[in-house]
Design a protein around this motif. Sequence first.
Motif, PDB file in Angstrom:
ATOM      1  N   ASP A   7      -0.104   5.911  -7.882  1.00  0.00           N
ATOM      2  CA  ASP A   7      -1.536   5.649  -7.995  1.00  0.00           C
ATOM      3  C   ASP A   7      -2.362   6.880  -7.642  1.00  0.00           C
ATOM      4  OD1 ASP A   7      -3.521   3.516  -8.547  1.00  0.00           O
ATOM      5  OD2 ASP A   7      -4.175   3.957  -6.497  1.00  0.00           O
ATOM      6  N   GLN A  72       4.133   2.690  -6.771  1.00  0.00           N
ATOM      7  CA  GLN A  72       3.953   1.264  -7.013  1.00  0.00           C
ATOM      8  C   GLN A  72       4.960   0.785  -8.040  1.00  0.00           C
ATOM      9  OE1 GLN A  72      -0.094   1.008  -8.367  1.00  0.00           O
ATOM     10  NE2 GLN A  72      -0.970   1.100  -6.319  1.00  0.00           N
ATOM     11  N   SER A 307       0.958  -4.938  -9.487  1.00  0.00           N
ATOM     12  CA  SER A 307       1.477  -3.761  -8.777  1.00  0.00           C
ATOM     13  C   SER A 307       1.861  -4.130  -7.353  1.00  0.00           C
ATOM     14  CB  SER A 307       0.437  -2.641  -8.763  1.00  0.00           C
ATOM     15  OG  SER A 307      -0.729  -3.045  -8.080  1.00  0.00           O
ATOM     16  N   GLU A 309       2.801  -2.221  -3.760  1.00  0.00           N
ATOM     17  CA  GLU A 309       2.742  -0.944  -3.056  1.00  0.00           C
ATOM     18  C   GLU A 309       4.047  -0.664  -2.312  1.00  0.00           C
ATOM     19  OE1 GLU A 309       0.546   1.426  -2.817  1.00  0.00           O
ATOM     20  OE2 GLU A 309      -1.271   0.608  -3.752  1.00  0.00           O
TER      21      GLU A 309
END
Length: 339
Positions: A7, A72, A307, A309
């Motif tokens: 990201d 991600q 997504s 993390e």
Amino acid sequence: MAGWRFDDPAWLALLLLLPLVALLRRRKGVPAIVVPEAQNWHVPRVTPLPWWPIACAYLGLTMLIVGLARPQVLTMPEDQNMRGYDFIIAIDLSTSMYAEDFQRGATVTNRLQAVKPIISAFINERPSDRIGVVVFAGRAYTFAPLTFDHDWLRKQTARLSIGLIEDGTAIGDAIAVSLTRLREGWKDDGELREGSFIVLLTDGSSNKGSIDPRQAAGLAAADSVAIYTIGAGAEGMVTTPIFDYAGNRIGTEQRESRIDTLLLDDIASSTGGLFFRATDENAIKEAFESIDQAEKTTFDAAPPLVSHELFVLFALVGTATFAAAAYGAGIHTQVGERA
């Protein structure tokens, strides 16, 4: 699993510094002192640092840098047949939207600025819907086609400003362009989709355009598309800013504001929608609550990916390997001192 991404990939550039650090470390000189008859002196044995603490230190740095880039994992949602609505929000950008008859706390604001946060909040609350935006004044244009990318849509609507289009109020054209965008979103040619709606926000009466508003509403009714009309602002004399040719505000004046409530009510009732007055702060909320009661539809478009993390995982591994490197270096120091 559908894939992965970073990201904030700019952090990965720091990885290029690690080989440079390793090179400088190997080239670091060791100072020497020449002592006469040094063979008579007792020189303690120097044990070189083992390889694994150094490797752990570099691995720890690598993991922390990769973690800062926010890796991600992208996965498809469990329910890949998303259910929701198709919406077009048609927004009036005529100069009458400059009228300052809305109040936000102690601050007086114009009609467009009062509407923007309401639209943004609506988009936030509709994660499963495809939403598009049509803007109109003397003409109507597609500002944003139907999309699941609500972050992009919120940013675009925040940029809306008055004066982008020649002045006037072409309500019929706004409905016609909105219908065109909705038809493009239907699943199959010739198949009408339930759950398609238009929300029309205006503060005036139709005085421009190539199609009569009631005729456009008839086309919407034939396609089973409900139109929710919202009349924004007060009627009568309202305070309106005055601008010079350079666009600088130079004062205010009183101008008459007329909202064709009869037309807006006819458009809504003839299509199965509802008419609201935006002088009530809950009007738009009530309109969308009514939409919530409509039957949802299944989209065959690809749903947005979910997504997950991985920053915490990389941060924990990086910290652990750094701790291992420190532990190894500490043991080496103690052994060297005893020697």
